[in-house]
Design a protein around this motif. Structure first.
Motif, mmCIF file in Angstrom:
data_model
loop_
_atom_site.group_PDB
_atom_site.id
_atom_site.type_symbol
_atom_site.label_atom_id
_atom_site.label_comp_id
_atom_site.label_asym_id
_atom_site.label_seq_id
_atom_site.Cartn_x
_atom_site.Cartn_y
_atom_site.Cartn_z
ATOM 1 N N MET A 7 59.278 -2.157 -5.489
ATOM 2 C CA MET A 7 59.728 -1.668 -6.784
ATOM 3 C C MET A 7 58.548 -1.494 -7.731
ATOM 4 S SD MET A 7 62.431 -0.712 -8.355
ATOM 5 C CE MET A 7 62.074 0.245 -9.820
ATOM 6 N N ALA A 8 57.641 -2.449 -7.702
ATOM 7 C CA ALA A 8 56.447 -2.351 -8.548
ATOM 8 C C ALA A 8 55.597 -1.150 -8.154
ATOM 9 C CB ALA A 8 55.633 -3.638 -8.429
ATOM 10 N N LEU A 18 61.087 -6.683 -5.147
ATOM 11 C CA LEU A 18 60.285 -6.390 -6.338
ATOM 12 C C LEU A 18 58.920 -5.806 -5.984
ATOM 13 C CD1 LEU A 18 60.978 -9.287 -8.869
ATOM 14 C CD2 LEU A 18 61.314 -6.830 -9.234
ATOM 15 N N CYS A 67 64.374 -3.701 -12.240
ATOM 16 C CA CYS A 67 63.469 -4.841 -12.414
ATOM 17 C C CYS A 67 64.226 -6.063 -12.937
ATOM 18 C CB CYS A 67 62.334 -4.474 -13.376
ATOM 19 S SG CYS A 67 61.096 -3.368 -12.654
ATOM 20 N N VAL A 89 57.242 2.016 -9.523
ATOM 21 C CA VAL A 89 57.026 2.175 -10.969
ATOM 22 C C VAL A 89 55.638 2.770 -11.217
ATOM 23 C CG1 VAL A 89 56.724 0.931 -13.141
ATOM 24 C CG2 VAL A 89 58.629 0.351 -11.621
ATOM 25 N N TYR A 98 66.795 -7.213 -9.505
ATOM 26 C CA TYR A 98 66.237 -7.955 -8.373
ATOM 27 C C TYR A 98 66.089 -9.455 -8.638
ATOM 28 C CZ TYR A 98 65.337 -3.975 -5.309
ATOM 29 O OH TYR A 98 65.488 -2.904 -4.466
ATOM 30 N N ASN A 100 64.258 2.204 -13.832
ATOM 31 C CA ASN A 100 63.320 1.252 -13.244
ATOM 32 C C ASN A 100 63.434 -0.115 -13.906
ATOM 33 O OD1 ASN A 100 62.352 3.188 -11.478
ATOM 34 N ND2 ASN A 100 60.570 3.712 -12.732
ATOM 35 N N LEU A 101 63.622 -0.125 -15.219
ATOM 36 C CA LEU A 101 63.797 -1.389 -15.935
ATOM 37 C C LEU A 101 65.075 -2.099 -15.488
ATOM 38 C CD1 LEU A 101 62.726 -0.413 -19.576
ATOM 39 C CD2 LEU A 101 61.524 -1.967 -18.008
#
Length: 312
Positions: free
Chosen positions: A149-150, A146, A178, A153, A181, A174-175
């Protein structure tokens, strides 16, 4: 090298001369005429010299072989090792490390099937254990997934995609990740009893994490279709532009060709992931494990190729 070769040749020649011009009968220890007399001192000396010459010849061959090996090792260790450096860069990167184990995880599934087909049950089970351990390890190292991933984004919002469709797809995809994960984290931590989740929660998390991943893969096909449309538009624009330097035009066309090649690789990877994510998302799926190994290996090798190029 020339001096040592000449010396070795002279030693070998001396060994041949020591034996003399003997007939086949005398080499077998017989005279040309049958005789029952005892061996003479001359015959004994000749045999001794012949044995010494053979020993010298073998020693020279060994020395020559060792000298060649020593030179090869010296050249290999003393000079630069660009391939070894590249391998280290590949394995030291997060993506390269993961792709190495991904290839191992899926290729061993094929090996398990081959061993089982040949009736080697013990070997098949040992390799299956390795495959399961690697799969478990790869899930574990995604516990921090994550965090990057953040960051991704944030970047995708700061630098929007070249079309509204791509930007909208990026946000939805992306959602989905999210959601993927944390659900996978719950599954792994609960399955290993690190956290006291019920079996029902663990099962639910496992299937739904794969379903969100499958949604991402399905949307990636649409994403790739839009990317291809934009790439073709770039190529068309190059040809329809006004006056352009030939060198610059060739550079632009080479860039487009590189983009198309990368697009094809991404399409191959996604096509391999699609049946896998569907298989993991459906309860009681009958998709064979060897097929999982084949599709997973192709996807892993293609991704490893991308990382290999990036770390060149």
């Amino acid at each position: 090298m020339n001096e040592s070769s000449s010396m070795e040749d002279s030693m070998i020649s001396s060994a041949v001369l020591v034996n003399g011009d003997t007939s086949p009968a005398s080499e077998l220890g017989y005279d040309e005429k049958p005789s029952t007399s005892a061996t003479t001192p001359a015959t004994t000396a000749s045999s001794t010299l012949s044995a010494d010459a053979k020993k010298n010849s073998v020693s020279v061959s060994k020395l020559r072989g060792n000298h060649i090996v020593a030179l090869a090792l010296r050249r290999m260790l003393k000079g630069p090792a660009p391939t070894l450096d590249h391998i280290i860069r590949f394995l030291s990167s997060g993506s390269g490390h993961d792709k190495f184990w991904m290839v191992t995880q899926y290729f061993t599934k094929i090996v398990v099937w081959l061993f089982a087909k040949k009736g080697r049950k013990s070997a098949s089970e040992r390799v299956r254990t390795l495959s399961n351990l690697v799969a478990d390890y790869r899930i574990m190292i995604r516990l921090t997934g994550l965090v990057p991933m953040a960051q991704y984004v944030r970047i995708s919002e700061q630098f929007p995609a070249p079309s509204q469709l791509l930007q909208g797809l990026d946000r939805i995809m992306n959602l989905s990740l999210c959601a993927y994960y944390p659900l996978e984290h719950i599954y792994w931590l609960g399955a290993h009893q690190v956290l006291p989740f019920s079996e029902k929660v663990v099962d639910f998390s496992g299937y739904w994490s794969c379903r969100f991943w499958a949604a991402w893969v399905a949307l990636q096909f649409v994403h790739l279709g839009e990317e291809y449309r934009l790439i073709k538009g770039r190529k068309q624009k190059i040809y329809t532009q006004g006056k352009m330097d030939a060198t610059k035009m060739q550079e632009e066309l080479d860039s487009v060709d590189a983009s198309i090649k990368s697009w094809k690789i991404q399409l191959l990877i996604n096509a391999c992931y699609f049946p896998l994510t569907l298989h993991w998302s459906i309860r009681g799926s009958t998709f064979p494990d060897v097929a999982v190994g084949v599709f997973g290996t192709v996807a892993a090798v293609a991704q490893a190729y991308n990382v290999w190029k990036a770390t060149a």
